[in-house]
Write a protein that holds these residues in place. Structure first.
Motif, PDB file in Angstrom:
ATOM      1  N   PHE A 152       0.777  -1.227   0.000  1.00 30.36           N
ATOM      2  CA  PHE A 152       0.000   0.000   0.000  1.00 30.36           C
ATOM      3  C   PHE A 152       0.813   1.283   0.000  1.00 30.36           C
ATOM      4  N   ASN A 153       2.115   1.200   0.162  1.00 28.26           N
ATOM      5  CA  ASN A 153       2.918   2.414   0.283  1.00 28.26           C
ATOM      6  C   ASN A 153       2.823   3.307  -0.956  1.00 28.26           C
ATOM      7  N   ASP A 154       2.920   2.718  -2.153  1.00 29.22           N
ATOM      8  CA  ASP A 154       2.894   3.510  -3.378  1.00 29.22           C
ATOM      9  C   ASP A 154       1.521   3.512  -4.044  1.00 29.22           C
ATOM     10  N   PHE A 155       0.551   2.958  -3.378  1.00 28.19           N
ATOM     11  CA  PHE A 155      -0.798   2.883  -3.916  1.00 28.19           C
ATOM     12  C   PHE A 155      -1.393   4.289  -3.972  1.00 28.19           C
ATOM     13  N   PRO A 156      -1.995   4.699  -5.115  1.00 22.08           N
ATOM     14  CA  PRO A 156      -2.572   6.055  -5.197  1.00 22.08           C
ATOM     15  C   PRO A 156      -3.593   6.302  -4.083  1.00 22.08           C
ATOM     16  N   GLY A 157      -3.474   7.395  -3.411  1.00 21.02           N
ATOM     17  CA  GLY A 157      -4.384   7.725  -2.311  1.00 21.02           C
ATOM     18  C   GLY A 157      -4.141   6.877  -1.081  1.00 21.02           C
ATOM     19  N   SER A 158      -2.932   6.344  -0.965  1.00 22.92           N
ATOM     20  CA  SER A 158      -2.615   5.438   0.136  1.00 22.92           C
ATOM     21  C   SER A 158      -2.841   6.113   1.490  1.00 22.92           C
ATOM     22  N   PRO A 159      -3.577   5.439   2.362  1.00 19.86           N
ATOM     23  CA  PRO A 159      -3.769   5.996   3.707  1.00 19.86           C
ATOM     24  C   PRO A 159      -2.541   5.828   4.587  1.00 19.86           C
ATOM     25  N   LEU A 160      -1.451   5.263   4.065  1.00 22.19           N
ATOM     26  CA  LEU A 160      -0.249   5.089   4.868  1.00 22.19           C
ATOM     27  C   LEU A 160       0.453   6.403   5.170  1.00 22.19           C
ATOM     28  N   LYS A 161      -0.084   7.487   4.655  1.00 22.12           N
ATOM     29  CA  LYS A 161       0.485   8.789   4.992  1.00 22.12           C
ATOM     30  C   LYS A 161       0.320   9.047   6.488  1.00 22.12           C
ATOM     31  N   GLY A 162      -0.688   8.417   7.076  1.00 21.23           N
ATOM     32  CA  GLY A 162      -0.893   8.470   8.523  1.00 21.23           C
ATOM     33  C   GLY A 162      -0.498   7.144   9.125  1.00 21.23           C
ATOM     34  N   ASN A 163      -1.253   6.672  10.083  1.00 28.08           N
ATOM     35  CA  ASN A 163      -0.938   5.407  10.739  1.00 28.08           C
ATOM     36  C   ASN A 163      -1.890   4.286  10.350  1.00 28.08           C
ATOM     37  N   TRP A 164      -2.698   4.466   9.323  1.00 30.52           N
ATOM     38  CA  TRP A 164      -3.653   3.454   8.922  1.00 30.52           C
ATOM     39  C   TRP A 164      -2.923   2.225   8.416  1.00 30.52           C
ATOM     40  N   ARG A 165      -3.312   1.037   8.880  1.00 31.31           N
ATOM     41  CA  ARG A 165      -2.679  -0.209   8.459  1.00 31.31           C
ATOM     42  C   ARG A 165      -3.778  -1.222   8.137  1.00 31.31           C
ATOM     43  N   PRO A 166      -4.031  -1.513   6.865  1.00 31.61           N
ATOM     44  CA  PRO A 166      -5.075  -2.473   6.525  1.00 31.61           C
ATOM     45  C   PRO A 166      -4.671  -3.889   6.907  1.00 31.61           C
ATOM     46  N   SER A 167      -5.644  -4.692   7.183  1.00 29.36           N
ATOM     47  CA  SER A 167      -5.386  -6.090   7.476  1.00 29.36           C
ATOM     48  C   SER A 167      -5.470  -6.872   6.174  1.00 29.36           C
ATOM     49  N   LEU A 168      -4.457  -7.636   5.861  1.00 33.10           N
ATOM     50  CA  LEU A 168      -4.446  -8.397   4.613  1.00 33.10           C
ATOM     51  C   LEU A 168      -5.510  -9.486   4.610  1.00 33.10           C
TER      52      LEU A 168
ATOM     53  N   LYS B 109     -10.336  -8.955  -0.398  1.00 38.48           N
ATOM     54  CA  LYS B 109     -11.076  -9.939  -1.191  1.00 38.48           C
ATOM     55  C   LYS B 109     -10.197 -10.445  -2.319  1.00 38.48           C
ATOM     56  N   ARG B 110     -10.465 -11.667  -2.736  1.00 37.12           N
ATOM     57  CA  ARG B 110      -9.768 -12.211  -3.895  1.00 37.12           C
ATOM     58  C   ARG B 110     -10.243 -11.467  -5.135  1.00 37.12           C
ATOM     59  N   LEU B 111      -9.412 -11.422  -6.170  1.00 38.85           N
ATOM     60  CA  LEU B 111      -9.715 -10.679  -7.388  1.00 38.85           C
ATOM     61  C   LEU B 111     -10.990 -11.185  -8.053  1.00 38.85           C
ATOM     62  N   ASP B 112     -11.194 -12.486  -8.100  1.00 36.15           N
ATOM     63  CA  ASP B 112     -12.414 -13.015  -8.728  1.00 36.15           C
ATOM     64  C   ASP B 112     -13.668 -12.599  -7.969  1.00 36.15           C
ATOM     65  N   LYS B 113     -13.582 -12.465  -6.648  1.00 36.78           N
ATOM     66  CA  LYS B 113     -14.716 -12.018  -5.831  1.00 36.78           C
ATOM     67  C   LYS B 113     -15.027 -10.547  -6.124  1.00 36.78           C
ATOM     68  N   ILE B 114     -13.989  -9.745  -6.279  1.00 36.54           N
ATOM     69  CA  ILE B 114     -14.183  -8.327  -6.599  1.00 36.54           C
ATOM     70  C   ILE B 114     -14.863  -8.191  -7.951  1.00 36.54           C
ATOM     71  N   LYS B 115     -14.420  -8.996  -8.947  1.00 34.66           N
ATOM     72  CA  LYS B 115     -15.025  -8.959 -10.277  1.00 34.66           C
ATOM     73  C   LYS B 115     -16.488  -9.375 -10.217  1.00 34.66           C
ATOM     74  N   ASP B 116     -16.820 -10.376  -9.404  1.00 34.20           N
ATOM     75  CA  ASP B 116     -18.215 -10.805  -9.241  1.00 34.20           C
ATOM     76  C   ASP B 116     -19.053  -9.691  -8.648  1.00 34.20           C
TER      77      ASP B 116
END
Length: 130
Positions: free
Chosen positions: A99-115, A119-126
């Motif tokens: 997420f560090n170089d991800f556009p609009g990354s919330p890592l500019k603060g202390n936000w840390r997403p849980s891996l 969602k898996r890519l196929d689930k997102i497409k569905d």
């Protein structure tokens, strides 16, 4: 010494107790000074004897913690090592790498997403196809 710091000292003790005797002998004691890059021109045998309160030529965990608490130079080096270790852990964390170089990354603060919540890519497409 506060509890969090004691845990770091216990980890350090375990790391340098290479023969798993639950004590640190003179050679293991020397290795601590070498690894932490503390002035090795010191009379380490004398320092070891002073730290070894019961005179059995081995440092127990209690003797080790007391020694460390009384030696500012060694503690300062240990602080540096702990800080560098934390920085490396953060930099090499999967969440930072993803997420560090991800556009609009919330890592500019202390936000840390849980891996585990991603969602898996196929689930997102569905979900998009609805």
């Amino acid at each position: 010494i506060e509890n969090g710091y004691k845990n770091e000292l216990i980890k350090l003790f375990g790391k340098f107790d290479v023969n798993n005797s639950n004590t640190i002998d003179l050679e293991e004691f020397r290795n601590i000074f070498v690894k932490l890059e503390v002035d090795t021109n010191l009379d380490l045998e004398k320092i070891f004897r002073e730290a070894d309160k019961n005179g059995d030529n081995e440092l127990t965990i209690d003797e080790f913690i007391i020694f460390m608490a009384k030696n500012k130079d060694v503690l300062e080096k240990l602080d540096e090592v702990i800080e560098i270790k934390k920085e490396l852990t953060y930099k090499n964390d999967k969440r930072t790498l993803i997420f560090n170089d991800f556009p609009g990354s919330p890592l500019k603060g202390n936000w840390r997403p849980s891996l585990c919540n991603l969602k898996r890519l196929d689930k997102i497409k569905d979900d998009i196809n609805y």
